[in-house]
Design a protein around this motif. Structure first.
Motif, PDB file in Angstrom:
ATOM      1  N   LEU A 293     118.068   3.222  39.196  1.00  0.00           N
ATOM      2  CA  LEU A 293     117.865   3.908  37.922  1.00  0.00           C
ATOM      3  C   LEU A 293     117.016   5.150  38.155  1.00  0.00           C
ATOM      4  O   LEU A 293     116.053   5.107  38.935  1.00  0.00           O
ATOM      5  CB  LEU A 293     117.159   3.003  36.910  1.00  0.00           C
ATOM      6  N   PRO A 294     117.328   6.272  37.499  1.00  0.00           N
ATOM      7  CA  PRO A 294     116.506   7.475  37.671  1.00  0.00           C
ATOM      8  C   PRO A 294     115.114   7.289  37.069  1.00  0.00           C
ATOM      9  O   PRO A 294     114.936   6.543  36.107  1.00  0.00           O
ATOM     10  CB  PRO A 294     117.292   8.546  36.913  1.00  0.00           C
ATOM     11  N   LEU A 295     114.131   7.973  37.656  1.00  0.00           N
ATOM     12  CA  LEU A 295     112.750   7.891  37.182  1.00  0.00           C
ATOM     13  C   LEU A 295     112.072   9.237  37.403  1.00  0.00           C
ATOM     14  O   LEU A 295     112.162   9.814  38.487  1.00  0.00           O
ATOM     15  CB  LEU A 295     111.988   6.798  37.938  1.00  0.00           C
ATOM     16  N   VAL A 296     111.412   9.740  36.371  1.00  0.00           N
ATOM     17  CA  VAL A 296     110.627  10.968  36.466  1.00  0.00           C
ATOM     18  C   VAL A 296     109.159  10.606  36.265  1.00  0.00           C
ATOM     19  O   VAL A 296     108.801   9.986  35.260  1.00  0.00           O
ATOM     20  CB  VAL A 296     111.065  11.995  35.399  1.00  0.00           C
ATOM     21  N   ILE A 297     108.325  10.953  37.233  1.00  0.00           N
ATOM     22  CA  ILE A 297     106.885  10.689  37.140  1.00  0.00           C
ATOM     23  C   ILE A 297     106.181  11.978  36.717  1.00  0.00           C
ATOM     24  O   ILE A 297     106.334  13.025  37.347  1.00  0.00           O
ATOM     25  CB  ILE A 297     106.329  10.170  38.479  1.00  0.00           C
ATOM     26  N   LEU A 298     105.410  11.887  35.639  1.00  0.00           N
ATOM     27  CA  LEU A 298     104.704  13.036  35.067  1.00  0.00           C
ATOM     28  C   LEU A 298     103.215  12.963  35.399  1.00  0.00           C
ATOM     29  O   LEU A 298     102.698  11.893  35.734  1.00  0.00           O
ATOM     30  CB  LEU A 298     104.878  13.055  33.547  1.00  0.00           C
ATOM     31  N   HIS A 299     102.542  14.097  35.284  1.00  0.00           N
ATOM     32  CA  HIS A 299     101.090  14.108  35.453  1.00  0.00           C
ATOM     33  C   HIS A 299     100.455  13.164  34.440  1.00  0.00           C
ATOM     34  O   HIS A 299     100.824  13.146  33.263  1.00  0.00           O
ATOM     35  CB  HIS A 299     100.525  15.515  35.245  1.00  0.00           C
TER      36      HIS A 299
END
Length: 320
Positions: A293-299
């Motif tokens: 599954l795609p995952l975007v990690i943010l500040h």
């Protein structure tokens, strides 16, 4: 040595731990001498740059691929002799402190990062030149964070909504029987240190037990004018209970993003960092099926996140 101590320090950016575009970087250079000395030049340099380098085989010949880019470069001259090389400037004995200040350009630049074959750095360097044969140097790096809230895509409403939407994936595998995995994650975007629930359904119609494993997959991509390379790393989040043959398991797993994990970024022309959640089934005598599954990690927002409770595992025997 007449110069007993030569150091370079920077101040915190208005109480913050990192600098950002448009901030002023200030600090001081300290020179401690045992007696009066003549100098040709005392200066401080500030630089922001990215660089990639790796080696690969082209047949039997090793080839080095590399690339670099400067985001900014400044020089601040503190002392300089009137005629180049005449040593007309004087530094007195004892401790001498010289302040300096730079303004970082208010441009979109990537955050500080160090990967397998590349890094993005922001640094300060000081140089004290007494003569062509006697030069003192010191340097330090300062942390930099991009101002872009989403350094991987546009700020469109579709992207903002997409970060909060659930993600779905299904995989069917055949070995000694059919095994089906259905996976749902709460959303696409997570902050550093934040926790998220992942819902897993396993239909094991095979003759052997299978055990789910949860991974955080890191993908680093490096680009040079003559090629590109990728480095991947899988971080084990945890394991679920074995799913017996001819049964169905429903499991909720809470996955917490490590606070120090670098955020996703695409705003560097020669490197990028991406993440995925991967769920595999450890199955004897079967090629381990997996779902990503795609995952975007943010500040991170630096606010404490409450850890969500995991739901209990439920088993149901499949009927023929």
């Amino acid at each position: 040595m007449t110069v007993k101590h030569f150091s370079l320090e920077y101040n915190r950016a208005d109480g913050k731990d990192t600098y950002s575009p448009g901030d002023a970087v200030s600090g001081k250079v300290t020179v401690v001498t045992s007696k009066e000395i003549k100098v040709q030049c005392l200066l401080v340099k500030a630089k922001g740059k990215s660089k990639v380098t790796w080696c690969e085989q082209d047949g039997e010949i090793p080839v080095v691929r590399s690339n670099k880019r400067n985001y900014f470069y400044f020089e601040h001259i503190i002392l300089q002799d009137k005629n180049k090389g005449d040593g007309s400037e004087i530094i007195g004995p004892g401790r001498n402190v010289y302040p300096f200040s730079f303004d970082i350009p208010n441009n979109d630049m990537p955050s500080t990062y160090k990967g397998k074959w590349g890094e993005i750095t922001y640094s300060l360097r000081a140089r004290l030149t007494q003569s062509i044969w006697l030069v003192h140097k010191t340097k330090t790096k300062f942390p930099f964070q991009t101002k872009s809230e989403f350094p991987f895509a546009s700020r469109s409403e579709m992207i903002l909504i997409g970060l909060k939407e659930q993600q779905y994936a299904t995989r069917i595998s055949f070995g000694s029987g059919k095994v089906t995995i259905n996976v749902t994650s709460e959303k696409l975007g997570l902050e550093q240190g934040e926790a998220m629930q992942v819902f897993l359904e396993v239909l094991n119609e095979s003759a052997r037990p299978v055990t789910p494993k949860f991974f955080l997959c890191e993908k680093q991509t490096f680009v040079a004018p003559t090629g590109r390379t990728v480095h991947t790393n899988d971080i084990l989040f945890g394991m679920g209970d074995p799913v017996p043959p001819a049964s169905r398991q429903v499991l909720t797993k809470v996955l917490s993003i490590p606070p120090g994990l670098p955020p996703t970024f695409y705003n560097c022309c020669m490197m990028k960092l991406e993440y995925q959640i991967k769920i595999t089934l450890d199955a004897p005598l079967m090629k381990d099926p997996e779902v990503k599954l795609p995952l975007v990690i943010l500040h991170g927002s630096h606010k404490p996140h409450q850890r969500k409770k995991e739901r209990s595992t439920r088993f149901k025997k499949l009927t023929g």
